[in-house]
Design an enzyme around this catalytic site. Structure first.
Site, mmCIF file in Angstrom:
data_model
loop_
_atom_site.group_PDB
_atom_site.id
_atom_site.type_symbol
_atom_site.label_atom_id
_atom_site.label_comp_id
_atom_site.label_asym_id
_atom_site.label_seq_id
_atom_site.Cartn_x
_atom_site.Cartn_y
_atom_site.Cartn_z
ATOM 1 N N HIS A 1 12.484 10.038 4.225
ATOM 2 C CA HIS A 1 11.234 9.529 3.646
ATOM 3 C C HIS A 1 10.344 10.572 3.017
ATOM 4 C CE1 HIS A 1 10.995 5.223 4.613
ATOM 5 N NE2 HIS A 1 11.863 5.537 5.562
ATOM 6 N N LYS B 1 -4.696 4.385 0.171
ATOM 7 C CA LYS B 1 -3.505 4.946 0.795
ATOM 8 C C LYS B 1 -3.977 5.984 1.807
ATOM 9 C CE LYS B 1 -2.174 6.084 -3.431
ATOM 10 N NZ LYS B 1 -0.769 5.750 -3.538
ATOM 11 N N ARG B 2 -3.055 6.534 2.626
ATOM 12 C CA ARG B 2 -3.453 7.592 3.531
ATOM 13 C C ARG B 2 -4.115 8.725 2.742
ATOM 14 N NH1 ARG B 2 -2.280 7.215 9.169
ATOM 15 N NH2 ARG B 2 -2.919 9.395 9.165
ATOM 16 N N LYS C 1 -1.542 13.346 -2.137
ATOM 17 C CA LYS C 1 -1.867 12.091 -2.828
ATOM 18 C C LYS C 1 -3.071 12.266 -3.757
ATOM 19 C CE LYS C 1 0.050 8.994 0.767
ATOM 20 N NZ LYS C 1 0.945 8.059 0.055
ATOM 21 N N THR D 1 4.672 2.612 -2.157
ATOM 22 C CA THR D 1 4.907 1.164 -2.209
ATOM 23 C C THR D 1 3.646 0.414 -2.629
ATOM 24 O OG1 THR D 1 4.574 1.122 0.193
ATOM 25 C CG2 THR D 1 6.844 0.992 -0.604
ATOM 26 N N LYS E 1 2.867 -3.064 -5.108
ATOM 27 C CA LYS E 1 1.990 -4.197 -4.788
ATOM 28 C C LYS E 1 0.983 -4.417 -5.922
ATOM 29 C CE LYS E 1 2.203 -2.534 -0.001
ATOM 30 N NZ LYS E 1 1.440 -1.704 0.964
HETATM 31 C C1 LIG Z 1 1.452 -0.420 1.214
HETATM 32 C C2 LIG Z 1 0.605 0.246 2.214
HETATM 33 C C3 LIG Z 1 0.635 1.630 2.365
HETATM 34 C C4 LIG Z 1 1.472 2.530 1.481
HETATM 35 O O1 LIG Z 1 0.670 2.951 0.405
HETATM 36 P P1 LIG Z 1 1.127 4.143 -0.578
HETATM 37 O O2 LIG Z 1 0.113 4.114 -1.644
HETATM 38 O O3 LIG Z 1 2.485 3.794 -1.061
HETATM 39 O O4 LIG Z 1 1.087 5.386 0.242
HETATM 40 C C5 LIG Z 1 -0.181 2.214 3.307
HETATM 41 N N1 LIG Z 1 -0.988 1.472 4.087
HETATM 42 C C6 LIG Z 1 -1.058 0.142 3.969
HETATM 43 C C7 LIG Z 1 -1.981 -0.622 4.840
HETATM 44 C C8 LIG Z 1 -0.263 -0.523 3.038
HETATM 45 O O5 LIG Z 1 -0.321 -1.859 2.933
#
Ligand SMILES: *Cc1c(COP(=O)(O)O)cnc(C)c1O
Length: 836
Positions: free
Chosen positions: A380, A571-572, A577, A679, A683
């Protein structure tokens, strides 16, 4: 799939069952004529033993959720019976994280119960949306890796693959984030405070786990006693995983740790009653809490034991199930595919070997062949700080037998490598399972690659870098084991459920086949030129924005204007990032407006959300900066109504479900080469946001699918980043780029930290002084340039919506159904096993 007869039958059956719930509650003796006769009122009154007229919203939620569980229970039992009878190859997905979120709305939707539920809530006078808000998020994960596991098990159930998820039942999931004076604070997430209606404890299926040492609590500290083996018990708690259409209901089995039932009677008779009970507390603390680190391995002993506990419980359980229907160990690889979600469960390699050697009494070669053919590994991340390495000493104390096995695997591996690559001792050192040094360590990624038949990355660029850079030497030894499986997300939760307006618009245009075959979204492409469809899509976005604004106002009092562009990065919080880069963009735009108040610029709301690992100091300062930007910009009359910054606290799945459909712009701006896949990018795309981002992770494939002209790509490529060490000079950007300089000057002048002098100095150090590994300033100007193009497009609403539609139409490939189809065909050799 949704339109066929079986689905219609299930729909009708469930509707009939649900209608029974509508029957008025009679205050006579309750007749339980069958398991179907679950009555909402019955749950309401008897589960918590309260007067139905005096119950609160939590009890109402529990009663509705239990009623829904009643409806799926028979199908759940039938699913397991079918697998037991037909003995198909099963997929086991081992993951330390399952970021599930809420289950009620998702289960209702997948059971096709929406219309019945609407009628039901109306008749009962229940407010469906506030009922849903009663359910706490099951936050058993940090971010993308855990959410992927949740999307994958949903897809497997939808695709009728005989699969099971295995994880840990953390008593406390990811911490709850609150913002105080702009700083992140962490609160425990006591998500099991109330009974969880979805989980079913299965004490009869407990398993025992042996460790090579004992533990004692001395003066509040955990002390290891080597050489004295001890036992733990794993208690399974099952959660239903409902596939779309409700045909298959698979199981997510989460393990809770407990002390063995047999107390230490010697201790008892010696009079240490309290000491014997304290040992129980020690055992149970093992699954107390999820480690809140994303993309970092903190190297804690408790985490190491958690990982072994997951592996030992899950393998004992699946081997027991295998042995019920098969007496030849040799067919294990034909009956079980075990997928390791990152290296966290890679102790499965020595554990399965131990079972086959010591319990199955097989010879080494046969055991090794079976182990390798059964296990597969997903990598990952390429970040070195995320690669797990555990001290060899820990194995000596806790898992001595596993260490013996690992050393034997390594001995054979190095022998092979020496004969195939003579005079290449450098390679031997790099592929070894052991990292030499003052503290000798086991390299868990190497162990997972060597002990399995498949290693995959999670996006094309990531799989390539993994193979050609990160584990190049091992990939040259086992080239046939490496492949790519680009991530995906489930369109049920992330489109159908999260965005009812857009989902309905799509269904009106092309029917509802997209729900289980997302590639059908391609049929929207010709509609990008259709004025009527354009305005419908625009209206759906508008509706999602209003809905979000309304939710935000009612839950936090924060008022936002749905007429502004919703520009999101959620995101985190992590340096790679680059939320900080987004912060710099915001400051640069703010400067433009301050310098030229008459500047024409579409009004925008910048949303940020995300948690920082509690020990990640710099990420926490970034959160502080974003919150201070919000405060200062809000208070500045010059930019009022033109730009706002909103930091939404406590990012979680259910917040993502609300914000993503409402967003116009998706920021995916990681330093190229650092984001394995991402991911949330997918979305956003499905929900018609346009992406502004770097060529990184799955965004590369997304832009290829949609056409680069429908993306706002900018910045260094991964190749350029990799070669930038020689030329990157943050100071050059400061000296030569006026907007970069004035943005940094404004931050370090204290404009956003008037009463907190020096709070942002660490950002100056990281951006300007130490060569900034993440190359923020190299990309800022290009980011602003892409942003200018984005605003130009927004001025032409039809052109904008056309691109949004082309993005939605191209998002089909990023369904987790597609990912799972690839895993099933190319790694697991798993086939659907329809429930009969
Ligand atoms: C989809 C999702 C992530 C992943 O987000 P990235 O932008 O791909 O790091 C993290 N936290 C939550 C709650 C999510 O739904």
């Amino acid at each position: 799939m949704s339109g066929d007869r079986a689905a219609a039958d299930v729909r009708e059956l469930n509707a009939t069952r649900m209608k029974k719930l509508l029957r008025p509650f009679e205050c006579g003796p309750i007749q339980l004529t069958g398991a179907n006769d679950a009555l909402y009122e019955r749950h309401l009154m008897f589960d918590n033993v309260v007067d139905p007229l005096a119950v609160g919203p939590r009890e109402r939620y529990e009663a509705v959720a239990r009623s829904v569980r009643d409806i799926l229970s028979q199908r759940w039992i039938r699913t397991e019976q079918t697998y037991d009878r037909e003995n198909p190859k099963r997929v086991y997905y081992l993951s330390m994280e399952f970021l599930i979120g809420r289950s009620l709305a998702s289960n209702v939707a997948n059971l096709l119960l929406d219309p019945v539920m609407r009628q039901f809530t109306e008749e009962k006078g229940l407010d469906w949306l506030s009922l849903l808000e009663q359910e706490p998020d099951a936050g058993l994960g940090n971010g993308g890796l855990g959410r992927l596991a949740a999307c994958f098990i949903e897809s497997m159930a939808t695709m009728q693959i005989p699969a099971m998820g295995y994880g840990l039942r953390y008593e406390y999931g990811i911490f709850r984030q609150a913002i105080r004076d702009g700083w992140q604070t962490e609160q425990p997430d006591n998500w099991l405070r109330y009974p969880d209606p979805w989980e079913v404890a299965r004490p009869h299926e407990e398993v025992e786990v042996t460790l090579g040492c004992s533990f004692e609590v001395r003066g509040g500290a955990l002390v290891v006693i080597p050489g004295e083996p001890s036992m733990l018990v794993g208690l399974p708690y099952d959660r239903p995983v409902v596939g779309y259409g409700g045909k298959t209901v698979n199981t997510l089995r989460l393990w809770a740790a407990a002390a063995p039932h047999s107390f230490d009677f010697q201790v008892f008779s010696a009079g240490d009653f309290v000491g014997a009970l304290a040992e129980r507390l020690t055992a149970e603390s093992l699954t107390r809490v999820l480690y809140p680190d994303d993309s970092t391995s903190m190297g804690h002993g408790l985490r190491f034991i958690q990982e072994y506990f997951l592996v030992a419980c899950s393998l004992a359980d699946l081997v027991r199930r295998f042995r019920r229907n098969n007496d030849d160990w040799g067919v294990l690889p034909e009956k079980a595919a075990i997928q390791l979600n990152d290296t966290h469960p890679s102790l499965a390699v020595p554990e399965l070997m131990r079972i086959l050697l010591d319990e199955g009494r097989l010879g080494w070669d046969e055991a090794w062949d079976i182990t390798r053919r059964t296990l597969a590994y997903t990598n990952h991340t390429l970040l070195p700080e995320a690669l797990e390495k555990w001290p060899l000493r820990w194995f000596e104390v806790l898992l001595p037998r596993h260490l013996e096995i690992i050393l034997e695997i390594n001995h054979r591996l190095l022998g092979d490598v020496r004969s195939r690559f003579p005079h290449d001792e450098g390679r031997v050192g790099r592929v070894s399972l052991i990292e030499e040094g003052d503290v000798r360590k086991i390299r868990m990624a190497n162990l997972a690659i060597v002990g399995s038949h498949s290693t995959n990355g999670v996006a094309a660029i990531h799989s390539n870098l993994l193979r050609t850079v990160t584990v190049k030497d091992l990939a040259e030894v086992f080239p046939e084991r490496f492949s790519n499986k680009t991530n995906g997300v489930t369109p049920r939760r992330w489109l159908l459920l999260a965005n009812p307006a857009l989902a309905a618009t799509i269904t009106r245009a092309i029917g509802d086949g997209w729900i289980t075959d997302l590639s059908q979204l391609e049929r929207l492409k010709p509609l990008a030129g259709d004025q009527g469809f354009l305005s419908e899509v625009r209206a759906a976005k508008r509706e999602a924005k209003i809905r979000f604004a309304e939710w935000l106002r009612s839950t936090s009092g924060v008022e936002i204007d749905p007429g502004t562009i919703f520009d999101s990065q959620v995101k985190r919080i992590h340096e790679y990032k680059r939320q900080l880069l987004n912060g710099l963009r915001v400051v640069a735009l703010y400067n433009r407006l301050r310098q030229n108040p008459d500047l024409a610029m579409a009004p925008r709301t910048f949303f940020f959300a995300g948690k920082a690992a509690p020990a990640y100091r710099l990420a926490k300062i970034v959160i502080k900066l974003l919150n201070n930007l919000a405060g200062t910009i809000d208070g500045d009359p010059v930019v009022r109504g033109r730009m706002r910054v909103v930091f939404l606290p406590d990012y979680c799945v259910s917040l993502a479900e609300k914000l993503i459909p409402a967003s116009d712009v998706s920021n995916q701006i990681s330093t190229a080469g650092y984001e394995a896949s991402g991911t949330s990018n997918m979305k956003f795309m499905m929900n018609g946001a346009l992406t502004i981002g770097t060529r990184d992770g799955a965004a590369i494939e997304m832009s290829e699918a949609a056409g680069e002209e429908n993306f706002f790509l900018f910045g260094l490529t991964a190749d350029e980043v990799a070669r930038s060490q020689s030329w990157y000079s943050p100071q050059w950007h400061y000296d030569n780029e006026p907007e970069t300089r004035s943005a940094l000057d404004l931050i370090f002048s204290g404009h956003f930290s008037r009463y907190e002098p020096g709070v942002f100095e660490p950002l100056r150090d990281t951006l300007l002084m130490h060569g900034d590994r993440y190359r923020h300033l190299a990309d800022l100007t290009a980011y602003l340039d892409a942003d200018r193009r984005l605003l130009e497009l927004y001025a032409d609403q039809d052109a904008w919506t056309r691109k949004a539609i082309l993005n939605i139409a191209a998002s089909g490939r990023f369904s987790s159904d597609r990912s799972i189809a690839e895993y099933a065909a190319e790694i697991w050799d798993a086939k659907p096993c329809p429930v009969r």
